[in-house]
Write a protein that holds these residues in place. Structure first.
Motif, mmCIF file in Angstrom:
data_model
loop_
_atom_site.group_PDB
_atom_site.id
_atom_site.type_symbol
_atom_site.label_atom_id
_atom_site.label_comp_id
_atom_site.label_asym_id
_atom_site.label_seq_id
_atom_site.Cartn_x
_atom_site.Cartn_y
_atom_site.Cartn_z
ATOM 1 N N GLN A 1 19.427 29.249 -50.128
ATOM 2 C CA GLN A 1 17.215 29.218 -50.560
ATOM 3 C C GLN A 1 17.501 27.349 -49.027
ATOM 4 O OE1 GLN A 1 18.689 28.449 -54.164
ATOM 5 N NE2 GLN A 1 16.676 29.468 -54.914
ATOM 6 N N ARG A 2 18.286 26.699 -48.983
ATOM 7 C CA ARG A 2 17.699 25.656 -48.541
ATOM 8 C C ARG A 2 17.431 26.152 -46.757
ATOM 9 N NH1 ARG A 2 21.685 23.059 -51.553
ATOM 10 N NH2 ARG A 2 23.215 23.019 -50.429
ATOM 11 N N ARG A 3 18.229 26.950 -46.514
ATOM 12 C CA ARG A 3 18.246 27.286 -44.682
ATOM 13 C C ARG A 3 16.814 28.367 -45.050
ATOM 14 N NH1 ARG A 3 21.948 30.938 -44.980
ATOM 15 N NH2 ARG A 3 19.805 32.437 -45.520
ATOM 16 N N ASP A 4 16.397 28.718 -46.013
ATOM 17 C CA ASP A 4 15.346 29.835 -45.686
ATOM 18 C C ASP A 4 14.314 28.763 -45.560
ATOM 19 O OD1 ASP A 4 16.833 32.166 -45.709
ATOM 20 O OD2 ASP A 4 16.639 32.524 -47.828
ATOM 21 N N ALA A 5 14.312 27.949 -47.153
ATOM 22 C CA ALA A 5 13.023 27.279 -46.927
ATOM 23 C C ALA A 5 12.583 26.207 -45.408
ATOM 24 C CB ALA A 5 12.980 26.148 -48.692
ATOM 25 N N HIS A 6 14.043 26.206 -45.113
ATOM 26 C CA HIS A 6 13.882 24.923 -44.029
ATOM 27 C C HIS A 6 13.445 25.788 -42.469
ATOM 28 C CE1 HIS A 6 14.925 21.709 -41.095
ATOM 29 N NE2 HIS A 6 15.071 23.566 -40.646
ATOM 30 N N GLU A 7 13.830 27.392 -42.621
ATOM 31 C CA GLU A 7 12.833 28.418 -42.103
ATOM 32 C C GLU A 7 11.304 28.345 -41.482
ATOM 33 O OE1 GLU A 7 15.045 32.178 -40.455
ATOM 34 O OE2 GLU A 7 13.310 32.170 -41.931
ATOM 35 N N ARG A 8 11.065 28.413 -43.066
ATOM 36 C CA ARG A 8 9.483 28.261 -43.166
ATOM 37 C C ARG A 8 8.994 27.370 -42.600
ATOM 38 N NH1 ARG A 8 12.360 32.241 -44.151
ATOM 39 N NH2 ARG A 8 11.788 34.245 -46.117
ATOM 40 N N LEU A 9 9.703 26.337 -42.948
ATOM 41 C CA LEU A 9 8.918 24.254 -42.495
ATOM 42 C C LEU A 9 8.947 24.509 -41.175
ATOM 43 C CD1 LEU A 9 7.969 22.007 -44.163
ATOM 44 C CD2 LEU A 9 10.668 21.571 -44.312
ATOM 45 N N ALA A 10 9.665 25.032 -40.488
ATOM 46 C CA ALA A 10 9.806 23.977 -39.150
ATOM 47 C C ALA A 10 8.854 25.378 -38.696
ATOM 48 C CB ALA A 10 11.014 24.823 -38.288
ATOM 49 N N LEU A 11 7.824 26.805 -38.781
ATOM 50 C CA LEU A 11 7.174 27.169 -38.908
ATOM 51 C C LEU A 11 5.961 26.553 -38.998
ATOM 52 C CD1 LEU A 11 8.204 30.597 -39.287
ATOM 53 C CD2 LEU A 11 8.199 30.017 -37.084
ATOM 54 N N LEU A 12 6.240 26.466 -39.995
ATOM 55 C CA LEU A 12 4.683 25.394 -40.600
ATOM 56 C C LEU A 12 3.911 23.953 -40.119
ATOM 57 C CD1 LEU A 12 4.777 27.293 -44.865
ATOM 58 C CD2 LEU A 12 3.827 28.313 -42.708
ATOM 59 N N THR A 13 5.141 23.775 -40.223
ATOM 60 C CA THR A 13 4.889 22.616 -39.556
ATOM 61 C C THR A 13 3.740 22.621 -38.682
ATOM 62 O OG1 THR A 13 6.719 21.458 -40.348
ATOM 63 C CG2 THR A 13 5.934 20.368 -39.372
ATOM 64 N N PRO A 14 3.904 22.536 -37.925
ATOM 65 C CA PRO A 14 3.109 22.855 -36.358
ATOM 66 C C PRO A 14 2.135 22.758 -36.846
ATOM 67 C CG PRO A 14 4.757 24.200 -36.123
ATOM 68 C CD PRO A 14 5.390 23.190 -37.393
ATOM 69 N N LEU A 15 1.545 24.124 -37.140
ATOM 70 C CA LEU A 15 0.684 25.054 -37.923
ATOM 71 C C LEU A 15 -0.778 24.115 -39.061
ATOM 72 C CD1 LEU A 15 1.114 29.152 -39.188
ATOM 73 C CD2 LEU A 15 -0.767 27.134 -40.022
ATOM 74 N N VAL A 16 0.104 23.132 -39.556
ATOM 75 C CA VAL A 16 -0.161 22.466 -40.502
ATOM 76 C C VAL A 16 -1.251 21.716 -39.938
ATOM 77 C CG1 VAL A 16 0.191 20.874 -42.439
ATOM 78 C CG2 VAL A 16 0.852 23.510 -42.969
ATOM 79 N N LYS A 17 -0.423 20.740 -39.447
ATOM 80 C CA LYS A 17 -0.340 19.509 -38.344
ATOM 81 C C LYS A 17 -1.675 20.182 -37.536
ATOM 82 C CE LYS A 17 -0.815 16.421 -35.047
ATOM 83 N NZ LYS A 17 -1.913 16.391 -34.012
ATOM 84 N N ALA A 18 -1.967 21.347 -37.044
ATOM 85 C CA ALA A 18 -2.949 21.794 -35.553
ATOM 86 C C ALA A 18 -4.090 22.457 -36.759
ATOM 87 C CB ALA A 18 -2.707 22.972 -34.966
ATOM 88 N N TRP A 19 -3.899 23.522 -37.015
ATOM 89 C CA TRP A 19 -5.104 23.661 -38.192
ATOM 90 C C TRP A 19 -5.405 22.913 -39.106
ATOM 91 C CZ3 TRP A 19 -7.526 28.194 -37.421
ATOM 92 C CH2 TRP A 19 -8.714 28.597 -38.437
#
Length: 580
Positions: free
Chosen positions: A376-394
């Motif tokens: 569960q922690r790994r899956d969340a980290h995987e999503r987090l890695a993708l969403l962090t640059p997306l959230v910062k920019a968007w």
């Protein structure tokens, strides 16, 4: 004069109903003691602090700026007192671990508090804004002695901190950093200069903890030779001033109350954080936290600017209603004029969508740290890695665009500093630039995190979006719109990855537009949830369903144009060598 009213109902709706976070906390052992009442109390009190203490200082900070005199920096009137009140109320410790004096609250609540602080006074919020990232970096990479000495003081807010990366010749290209470290007496001597250091010097705390990226003695050239060092302004064991100097503060377009400093290290005593020559890995713990924080700044600016414009539009009487309108012939508030109404509706859609996106990412941060199983922690980290640059920019782009649209509502009055709309526009521009420009975020997302693994992790995210659309969108006409967009995006992704192998420059040219497309799909996931809530037990506040429909009618269809631009990026850009 702009005032701030915390959007508590909107925040609670996202946290409690859209994300269902309080229902999840009992399944995350470290957060099991927190509930809806905890969340509501924290948000209410933080909103009161933001509105009553920080917002009145916002224009003051813009007008006065910071003053540099002989290496000392004075912050605007009232800033130091506001920070003392912030510390006395325990706000710095929200998300820190109890073992270091923290309250152990969810990062999601900390994110919501941060939104309110920035909405009320972005410049002031810059001073404590890096505390969480520095705390996380030290907790992950500091040795036991450093943790024991520094973590309690960061958690309490007794000391503030900085992130010292940028040099005149080394902006995003950190491999060009020249600041160097030399081993000395069981520690290191740091020599070099850094620029654009937020809060590098100020009068809010007695000590400032600098996290400095520097060349390790004997390390290889380029980024592989960099280590991260903890360099305090004042040496805790002796109370002596370290050899850290502020050579000046920048005169800036916005956030003038935040001291952006040029720093000089002349044999300053520092301590290694993490492994030698692994400085970038250690620094990115802090950097990723900062990027989520900057994305929240976009949400905050959009929220404050939109509500300021909405209040003005409801009070400003001007002109006659449109032909055929039911109001009669008397002048009406400009909020009833179709052009202004459409502008405000677009602002609301952007702000509320950005909030859902940013809060979702903060929720994933909680899951990545506190979920009970490694998978569960790994899956969340995987999503987090993708969403962090997306959230910062968007979110930062959305915040700036909303501030621009909000100024338009004021007409000529928006161009006058007295209304506060101009300051909002100026302050909202910087989040697109710092902590890695938005163009760097787009390249990070597409090139480093999607193309690099053949789209595997991103494919898992798309699977989640599709599953959510099938679940939440049942019986809704908007479900087909979201599913069709996801199917088209998968086809585009497959072609982009395939063609990137033949043309490595293609994903770089397509990155900005790809990030926009990904953001639209993520937003569609949550607006479908809002529609589902609206037709269910009435859990969605008034106006949410209409705003969700506005997204599917006018915003998501834009993905077709964005993806057309991505396909066109297969062609090389025009040559500029023939331009004077």
């Amino acid at each position: 004069m702009r005032r701030y009213v915390p959007p508590l109902q909107d925040m609670q709706f996202v946290i409690e109903r859209v994300l269902g976070a309080p229902a999840q906390w009992p399944d995350l052992p470290a957060l099991a003691d927190h509930d809806i009442e905890t969340a509501r109390h924290v948000l209410t009190e933080a909103g009161r602090f933001a509105a009553d203490v920080l917002a009145p200082l916002n224009a003051v900070g813009d007008r006065e700026g910071c003053t540099w005199t002989d290496g000392q920096v004075a912050t605007p009137a009232g800033f130091a007192g506001a920070y003392r009140a912030y510390v006395e109320a325990g706000w710095p410790s929200l998300g820190c671990a109890p073992e270091w004096g923290g309250q152990g609250l969810p990062h999601l609540l900390e994110a919501a508090v941060q939104e309110m602080l920035v909405s009320a006074n972005h410049a002031w919020s810059m001073y404590p804004g890096l505390l969480h990232g520095a705390y996380a970096c030290l907790a992950a990479h500091g040795d036991s002695a450093l943790k024991a000495l520094y973590l309690p003081r960061l958690a309490s807010g007794e000391w503030l901190c900085t992130m010292c990366l940028t040099e005149p010749q080394a902006g995003s290209d950190l491999g060009r950093i020249r600041t160097r470290a030399t081993e000395r007496d069981g520690a290191y001597a740091i020599d070099g200069g850094k620029i654009f250091i937020s809060g590098g010097e100020h009068d809010l705390t007695d000590n400032i903890v600098h996290l400095v990226l520097a060349r390790h003695p004997g390390g290889p050239p380029g980024p592989r030779g960099l280590s991260l060092f903890l360099v305090p302004k004042v040496l805790p064991d002796t109370g002596e001033r370290n050899a850290v100097y502020c050579d000046g503060v920048e005169s800036k377009l916005g956030i003038r109350g935040s001291a952006t400093c040029s720093m000089r290290f002349e044999g300053a005593r520092g301590w290694l954080l993490g492994e030698p020559c692994k400085g970038l890995a250690a620094m990115f713990v802090m950097m990723n936290a900062a990027r989520l924080g900057v994305g929240l700044q976009g949400v905050a600016h959009g929220e404050a600017a939109y509500k300021h414009a909405l209040r003005y539009a409801r009070e400003r009487i001007q002109g006659r209603p449109a032909p055929g309108a039911a109001e009669g012939t008397e002048p009406v508030p400009i909020a009833r004029h179709p052009a202004v109404h459409a502008n405000l509706a677009a602002q609301r859609c952007a702000v509320e969508g950005a909030r859902m996106l940013a809060y979702w990412t903060a929720q994933l941060l909680d899951e990545s740290e506190y979920a009970p199983t490694p998978d569960q922690r790994r899956d969340a980290h995987e999503r987090l890695a993708l969403l962090t640059p997306l959230v910062k920019a968007w979110c930062t782009r959305a915040g700036f665009e909303v501030a621009d649209q909000a100024l338009q509502v004021f007409g000529g009055h928006g161009y006058i500093e007295e209304t506060g709309a101009a300051q909002a526009l100026r302050d909202s521009r910087i989040p697109l630039l710092y902590e890695g420009t938005n163009e760097i975020q787009a390249v990070d997302l597409l090139v480093r995190k999607i193309v690099a693994d053949g789209g595997a992790a991103y494919g898992h995210l798309l699977d989640d979006l599709e599953a959510a659309a099938r679940h939440d969108g049942r019986g809704l006409e908007q479900q087909a719109v979201q599913l069709d967009a996801l199917a088209a995006h998968r086809r585009l992704l497959a072609g982009l990855i395939r063609e990137s192998a033949e043309d490595p420059g293609y994903p770089y040219r397509a990155a900005d537009d790809f990030l926009r497309a990904a953001a639209l799909l993520c937003l569609g996931r949550w607006w479908l949830k809002v529609l589902a809530l609206s037709r269910g037990d009435g859990a969605a506040p008034r106006g949410k369903a209409a705003t969700a429909c506005h997204f599917f009618d006018t915003v998501l269809p834009g993905i077709a144009h964005v993806e057309h631009r991505i396909r066109c990026a297969r062609r090389a850009l025009p040559d500029l060598d023939d331009c004077d």
